[in-house]
Design a protein around this motif. Structure first.
Motif, mmCIF file in Angstrom:
data_model
loop_
_atom_site.group_PDB
_atom_site.id
_atom_site.type_symbol
_atom_site.label_atom_id
_atom_site.label_comp_id
_atom_site.label_asym_id
_atom_site.label_seq_id
_atom_site.Cartn_x
_atom_site.Cartn_y
_atom_site.Cartn_z
ATOM 1 N N GLU A 90 31.400 49.723 36.691
ATOM 2 C CA GLU A 90 32.059 50.848 37.764
ATOM 3 C C GLU A 90 32.510 49.956 39.850
ATOM 4 O O GLU A 90 33.195 49.799 39.576
ATOM 5 C CB GLU A 90 32.198 52.204 37.199
ATOM 6 N N GLU A 140 37.141 57.483 31.040
ATOM 7 C CA GLU A 140 36.966 56.050 30.236
ATOM 8 C C GLU A 140 38.798 56.478 30.016
ATOM 9 O O GLU A 140 39.287 55.637 29.939
ATOM 10 C CB GLU A 140 36.102 55.825 29.326
ATOM 11 N N GLU A 172 36.877 48.578 29.937
ATOM 12 C CA GLU A 172 36.551 50.031 29.559
ATOM 13 C C GLU A 172 36.399 50.447 28.996
ATOM 14 O O GLU A 172 36.057 51.375 28.023
ATOM 15 C CB GLU A 172 38.118 50.762 30.903
ATOM 16 N N HIS A 175 33.356 50.261 27.408
ATOM 17 C CA HIS A 175 32.799 51.742 27.981
ATOM 18 C C HIS A 175 32.678 52.849 26.686
ATOM 19 O O HIS A 175 32.199 53.410 26.597
ATOM 20 C CB HIS A 175 33.006 51.407 28.785
HETATM 21 FE FE LIG Z 1 34.707 52.927 32.875
#
Ligand SMILES: [Fe+2]
Ligand SMILES: [Fe+2]
Length: 188
Positions: A90, A140, A172, A175
């Motif tokens: 991030e 997220e 993302e 993630h």
């Molecule tokens: Fe993320």
């Protein structure tokens, strides 16, 4: 593309600006650097959106760092490692976004004042490891939707910004996928 009786199906269309005009245009407003007259996006809006994305990334760094240091319990080690990796990624996104804002002639907003309001995602500490993972997953999912909307907005008006956003969006999504796997592994 099929050709019909030797005729071209696509008519010749001059879509490139002639060299002389290109050269003349490039010489005007050289102080704008990478932003040329051909830049068709609304620069102020793009910078504003990118500053919201920057705030979102910073909030995500802070939340993941908090979770990294506070992760306890039997599964803590592997989960904490994931939190730290996400925090670092991030931070990488925040840096890319800040750099692009400057390229666009804007100023990256790093002010702690109003940071949580500018951010799309929230800073939630969470009491347990599961809570933390769930909150990160929610954040997220918020980031995924807002990046997708930004990409649609920028469309073909600013391909460089769009490419950057597409790269971030893909990460993302990874993630979110990682967090779902963690929830499945340690049980919900
Ligand atoms: Fe993320
Ligand atoms: Fe990010």
């Amino acid at each position: 593309m099929a050709e019909q009786s030797g005729a071209k199906t696509v008519p010749d269309k001059p879509f490139l600006t002639d060299v002389k005009t290109l050269r003349e245009r490039a010489r005007r407003h050289i102080e704008n650097g990478a932003i040329t007259e051909g830049y068709s996006a609304d620069r102020d809006t793009v910078v504003k959106l990118l500053n919201e994305a920057l705030a979102t990334e910073i909030i995500c760094v802070l939340r993941y760092k908090r979770h990294f240091f506070m992760a306890t319990g039997i599964n803590a080690e592997s989960v904490a490692a994931e939190f730290l990796q996400h925090a670092n990624e991030e931070q990488g996104h925040a840096d890319l976004i800040a750099q692009r804002i400057v390229q666009l002639g804007g100023e990256p907003n790093f002010s702690p004042e109003g940071l949580a309001t500018r951010s799309h995602a929230e800073y939630v500490e969470g009491d347990t490891l599961i809570d933390m993972i769930r909150e990160d997953l929610v954040a997220e999912r918020i980031a995924i939707d807002s990046y997708r909307e930004m990409i649609t907005y920028v469309a073909n008006d600013d391909p460089t910004t769009r490419r950057m956003l597409e790269g971030i969006l893909a990460m993302e999504e990874e993630h979110a996928d990682d967090l779902v796997s963690l929830l499945e592994t340690i049980g919900t």
